[in-house]
Design a protein around this motif. Structure first.
Motif, PDB file in Angstrom:
ATOM      1  N   THR A 176     -44.003  25.516 -12.320  1.00 33.94           N
ATOM      2  CA  THR A 176     -45.230  26.301 -12.485  1.00 33.94           C
ATOM      3  C   THR A 176     -45.762  26.675 -11.112  1.00 33.94           C
ATOM      4  O   THR A 176     -45.303  26.143 -10.098  1.00 33.94           O
ATOM      5  CB  THR A 176     -46.290  25.556 -13.303  1.00 33.94           C
ATOM      6  N   THR A 177     -46.693  27.599 -11.059  1.00 34.21           N
ATOM      7  CA  THR A 177     -47.190  28.099  -9.771  1.00 34.21           C
ATOM      8  C   THR A 177     -48.311  27.214  -9.240  1.00 34.21           C
ATOM      9  O   THR A 177     -49.034  26.581 -10.005  1.00 34.21           O
ATOM     10  CB  THR A 177     -47.696  29.537  -9.913  1.00 34.21           C
ATOM     11  N   TRP A 178     -48.463  27.214  -7.915  1.00 35.86           N
ATOM     12  CA  TRP A 178     -49.494  26.410  -7.254  1.00 35.86           C
ATOM     13  C   TRP A 178     -50.225  27.278  -6.226  1.00 35.86           C
ATOM     14  O   TRP A 178     -50.165  27.017  -5.019  1.00 35.86           O
ATOM     15  CB  TRP A 178     -48.856  25.196  -6.574  1.00 35.86           C
ATOM     16  N   PRO A 179     -50.906  28.324  -6.656  1.00 36.15           N
ATOM     17  CA  PRO A 179     -51.507  29.260  -5.693  1.00 36.15           C
ATOM     18  C   PRO A 179     -52.573  28.632  -4.808  1.00 36.15           C
ATOM     19  O   PRO A 179     -52.834  29.143  -3.714  1.00 36.15           O
ATOM     20  CB  PRO A 179     -52.104  30.349  -6.596  1.00 36.15           C
ATOM     21  N   ALA A 180     -53.183  27.540  -5.253  1.00 35.49           N
ATOM     22  CA  ALA A 180     -54.213  26.910  -4.422  1.00 35.49           C
ATOM     23  C   ALA A 180     -53.622  25.901  -3.447  1.00 35.49           C
ATOM     24  O   ALA A 180     -54.311  25.430  -2.548  1.00 35.49           O
ATOM     25  CB  ALA A 180     -55.258  26.225  -5.303  1.00 35.49           C
ATOM     26  N   LYS A 181     -52.337  25.557  -3.611  1.00 38.48           N
ATOM     27  CA  LYS A 181     -51.715  24.561  -2.742  1.00 38.48           C
ATOM     28  C   LYS A 181     -50.738  25.172  -1.735  1.00 38.48           C
ATOM     29  O   LYS A 181     -50.474  24.586  -0.690  1.00 38.48           O
ATOM     30  CB  LYS A 181     -50.966  23.516  -3.595  1.00 38.48           C
ATOM     31  N   ALA A 253     -56.144  24.508   6.092  1.00 37.40           N
ATOM     32  CA  ALA A 253     -55.193  24.054   5.087  1.00 37.40           C
ATOM     33  C   ALA A 253     -55.322  24.891   3.824  1.00 37.40           C
ATOM     34  O   ALA A 253     -56.226  25.727   3.705  1.00 37.40           O
ATOM     35  CB  ALA A 253     -55.465  22.578   4.773  1.00 37.40           C
ATOM     36  N   PRO A 254     -54.418  24.681   2.854  1.00 34.46           N
ATOM     37  CA  PRO A 254     -54.566  25.369   1.570  1.00 34.46           C
ATOM     38  C   PRO A 254     -55.880  25.007   0.888  1.00 34.46           C
ATOM     39  O   PRO A 254     -56.559  24.037   1.268  1.00 34.46           O
ATOM     40  CB  PRO A 254     -53.368  24.857   0.756  1.00 34.46           C
ATOM     41  N   VAL A 255     -56.210  25.765  -0.138  1.00 33.28           N
ATOM     42  CA  VAL A 255     -57.480  25.555  -0.841  1.00 33.28           C
ATOM     43  C   VAL A 255     -57.553  24.151  -1.424  1.00 33.28           C
ATOM     44  O   VAL A 255     -58.582  23.482  -1.358  1.00 33.28           O
ATOM     45  CB  VAL A 255     -57.642  26.611  -1.964  1.00 33.28           C
ATOM     46  N   ILE A 256     -56.437  23.695  -2.008  1.00 32.29           N
ATOM     47  CA  ILE A 256     -56.410  22.348  -2.586  1.00 32.29           C
ATOM     48  C   ILE A 256     -55.333  21.543  -1.884  1.00 32.29           C
ATOM     49  O   ILE A 256     -54.148  21.842  -1.979  1.00 32.29           O
ATOM     50  CB  ILE A 256     -56.134  22.392  -4.099  1.00 32.29           C
TER      51      ILE A 256
END
Length: 664
Positions: A176-181, A253-256
């Motif tokens: 699955t996608t992890w756009p916030a990571k 860093a990334p959002v999450i």
């Protein structure tokens, strides 16, 4: 004799960053409330085997003073309260009295700087940077901490964190996608170029990426430039990298990212994301460079999986930010990745969306069917694909199949933005056979809308829908029993969702106050919120029924109001009147069955639920409940077809799969 003052007890069941922040919070609280703190390092149910040997990090004398034995923890926590019970107070008086009485406070908060309403969080945050030195680390750890301080503190250093690791290569995460990571390398490059000449340090769970950056930016440091931690344990490496990151002036860093978030908290500052450090032009240019790299196929990435994840992230730029229609470009970027063997389950989903945007309906349908056959699909993505099929089938004028696909998506994940938007599209266009769905005021639902979602969506929302999407909590208000998703089922215990539903009704200005649809819903909604008594809601609902005596929904609502008042006899008679309006409706039969079960007539209730399942077309929960009834009766043969149908309607739902396995 005055009892000893209560203490703050810190505990976390998870990993390094959260545990450190918990301890820093305890140090802060003990200092400000004139007491001490203790740490329960081995709480029941902890899930961090790498932290089972705290002596790898801490000095023995400090652990002797601060760590609690199981017996000591039980004694101290016997009359303790969790810290959150005081966080709604307007003054510290109750907390001070609690501590002065000798009772303790359990602190499990681990990712935010904790502040009470009477405190200033921005005054507290910077203090965390020094609190870390009050923890008794052993000499080996302290030596490297001092080295990191000497090398980085006060030097204007930027620290970067790149998250990859198990997201790219591990099961089930890669599917699955992890756009916030995940952030593309081009964003890091843009900031490194912007701050050329300044010292920077990079951390990543993918060492090849750091090497790639160092080849281009020779001044860029990594952990090995501070100290060699390769021979240390995982706990030691994790802590020392986290501490070293916290010594930088800014953490980007990334959002999450729990790791970088913890580092920023320990440093006493807010972690930054690329939107904070790049202007709009720089951000756009970096994303366009990602598009160009993707045009070269998977060869410019660590592997095909990384290329696929970066592609998923880049679609946000292509669709959400680009003013031109770039659907064909998005389609062409994905094609070589799929041909290169991208096995990430989300890739056919994204390609099906591209085909949908291009109005290539039959190709979109075929691609979605291929995507649904992938057993690695996450539940959320399976629901999105069903919703996409609903929109495509609706466009192809296959209303029954469209409604069935929407039912599969909606009852599984009714709060998922993609499901709401695509379902709203088909509904607004009258592309659903509503008989597949439960009785509700569908004409009012068209006017009960919610604001756009700004998160957690594969979909470029405004490419699918011009109007605001429906607030489908309007349907769940009467039929939440049918949802598989536990968060969706908890509508009535979620004040924010109830408030949004009330606002949605207020915005439906086309419906006057004396319209029976509005009167009915407003009555039950206000009875739930306590704005007026249930008896008044009953009177209003009876008045509505006198005007609309053939509407099953209004009888069902009245029956539930009577049930809430404890008048079972009237409730049962009224539920029977609801069913009389539409005797073969599986949803009303199911509702009667659930009512009977709740009110002590279990056998009759089960009989109704089984009858509902025989009439139902596409509701996994009804089919599953029928199968469970036969399982409880020990009749596996009769349970099997119902559980099989429930499983076929939503394969990722593990409960049905497990129950089906028990019938074999």
């Amino acid at each position: 004799m005055t009892p000893a003052k209560g203490v703050f007890i810190g505990q976390r069941k998870d990993r390094m960053g959260a545990r450190l922040l918990m301890m820093l919070t305890c140090i802060r609280l003990a200092e400000d409330f004139d007491t001490t703190y203790k740490v329960n390092w081995f709480p029941k149910g902890s899930d961090a085997p790498e932290l089972d040997h705290p002596q790898e990090l801490f000095a023995q004398d400090w652990m002797d003073a601060q760590f609690l034995s199981e017996k000591a923890f039980e004694k101290l926590s016997d009359k303790a309260l969790p810290i959150w019970t005081f966080q709604g107070d307007k003054t510290p008086d109750r907390l001070i009295a609690h501590l002065n009485s000798g009772r303790s406070v359990v602190v499990e908060e681990g990712f935010e700087v904790l502040a009470f309403p009477w405190e200033d969080v921005e005054a507290i945050r910077p203090r965390y940077r020094d609190f870390i030195h009050q923890i008794g680390f052993n000499d080996e750890i302290r030596t490297i901490m001092d080295r990191a301080d000497e090398k980085l503190s006060g030097q204007g250093v930027s620290a970067y964190h790149i998250r990859r690791g198990d997201i790219l290569n591990g099961l089930p995460w890669k599917h699955t996608t992890w756009p916030a990571k995940i952030e593309p390398e081009e964003l890091y490059e843009a900031h490194l170029e912007k701050t050329a000449g300044q010292t920077s340090i990079m951390f990543s769970d993918q060492p090849e990426l750091i090497t790639r950056f160092q080849n281009r930016f020779p001044r860029l440091l990594q952990m090995s430039d501070i100290a060699d931690v390769s021979g240390m344990t995982r706990a030691q490496r994790d802590f020392l990298e986290l501490y070293t990151m916290s010594r930088a002036q800014q953490v980007i860093a990334p959002v999450i990212s729990a790791f970088s978030m913890a580092a920023a908290r320990i440093s006493g500052q807010q972690r930054l994301v690329f939107r904070d450090v790049l202007n709009e032009e720089e951000f756009h240019a970096a994303n366009e460079r990602v598009v160009q790299r993707l045009k070269g196929g998977a060869g410019g990435f660590l592997n095909v999986s990384e290329a696929s994840h970066i592609y998923a992230k880049t679609l946000f730029h292509i669709y959400q930010l680009g003013s031109d229609d770039r659907s064909q470009e998005a389609l062409e970027l994905a094609d070589p990745l799929l041909k290169a063997g991208a096995e990430n389950a989300f890739m056919p989903l994204l390609q099906a969306l591209n085909l949908f945007y291009l109005s290539r309906w039959r190709e979109a349908l075929a691609m979605s069917e291929e995507a649904l056959r992938n057993e690695n699909l996450w539940p959320e993505d399976y629901a999105v694909l069903c919703a996409l099929q609903c929109a495509v089938l609706g466009r192809l004028k296959k209303r029954w199949r469209a409604a069935r696909a929407f039912s599969q998506a909606f009852w599984a994940k009714p709060l998922r933005p993609d499901v709401v938007v695509l379902g709203s599209r088909a509904f607004y266009r009258d592309q659903l056979a509503l008989r597949v769905l439960p009785p509700t005021d569908w004409s009012l639902q068209k006017l009960i809308r919610r604001p756009w979602f700004n998160f957690n969506s594969h979909l470029a929302q405004r490419k699918a829908l011009v109007r605001l999407p429906c607030n489908f909590d309007f349907v769940l208000f009467d039929w939440s029993d049918l949802a598989l998703d536990q968060k969706a089922k908890r509508l009535f215990s979620n004040p924010a969702r109830i408030a949004l539903l009330a606002e949605s009704l207020e915005r439906a200005t086309d419906v006057p106050g004396d319209d029976p649809r509005r009167m009915s819903f407003e009555a039950v909604l206000r009875a739930h919120t306590g704005e007026f008594p249930r008896s008044r809601a009953i009177d209003i609902t009876r008045e509505v029924i006198s005007v609309r005596p053939d509407n099953s929904l209004y009888y069902k609502r009245l029956a539930e109001l009577y049930e809430g008042e404890g008048d079972q006899q009237r409730a049962r008679l009224t539920m029977a009147e609801a069913l009389a309006c539409d005797p073969d409706n599986p949803f009303l039969i199911f509702a009667m069955g659930r009512f009977l079960e709740r009110n002590g007539a279990s056998e009759q209730g089960e009989s109704q639920i089984l009858q509902a399942a025989d009439l139902d077309e596409a509701t996994a929960s009804i089919q599953g409940m029928a199968g469970q009834i036969y399982l409880r009766r020990g009749n596996k043969g009769k349970a099997r077809p119902y559980l099989q149908k429930a499983h076929d309607l939503f394969p990722p739902y593990k409960r049905f799969a497990n129950q089906l396995a028990r019938t074999r």
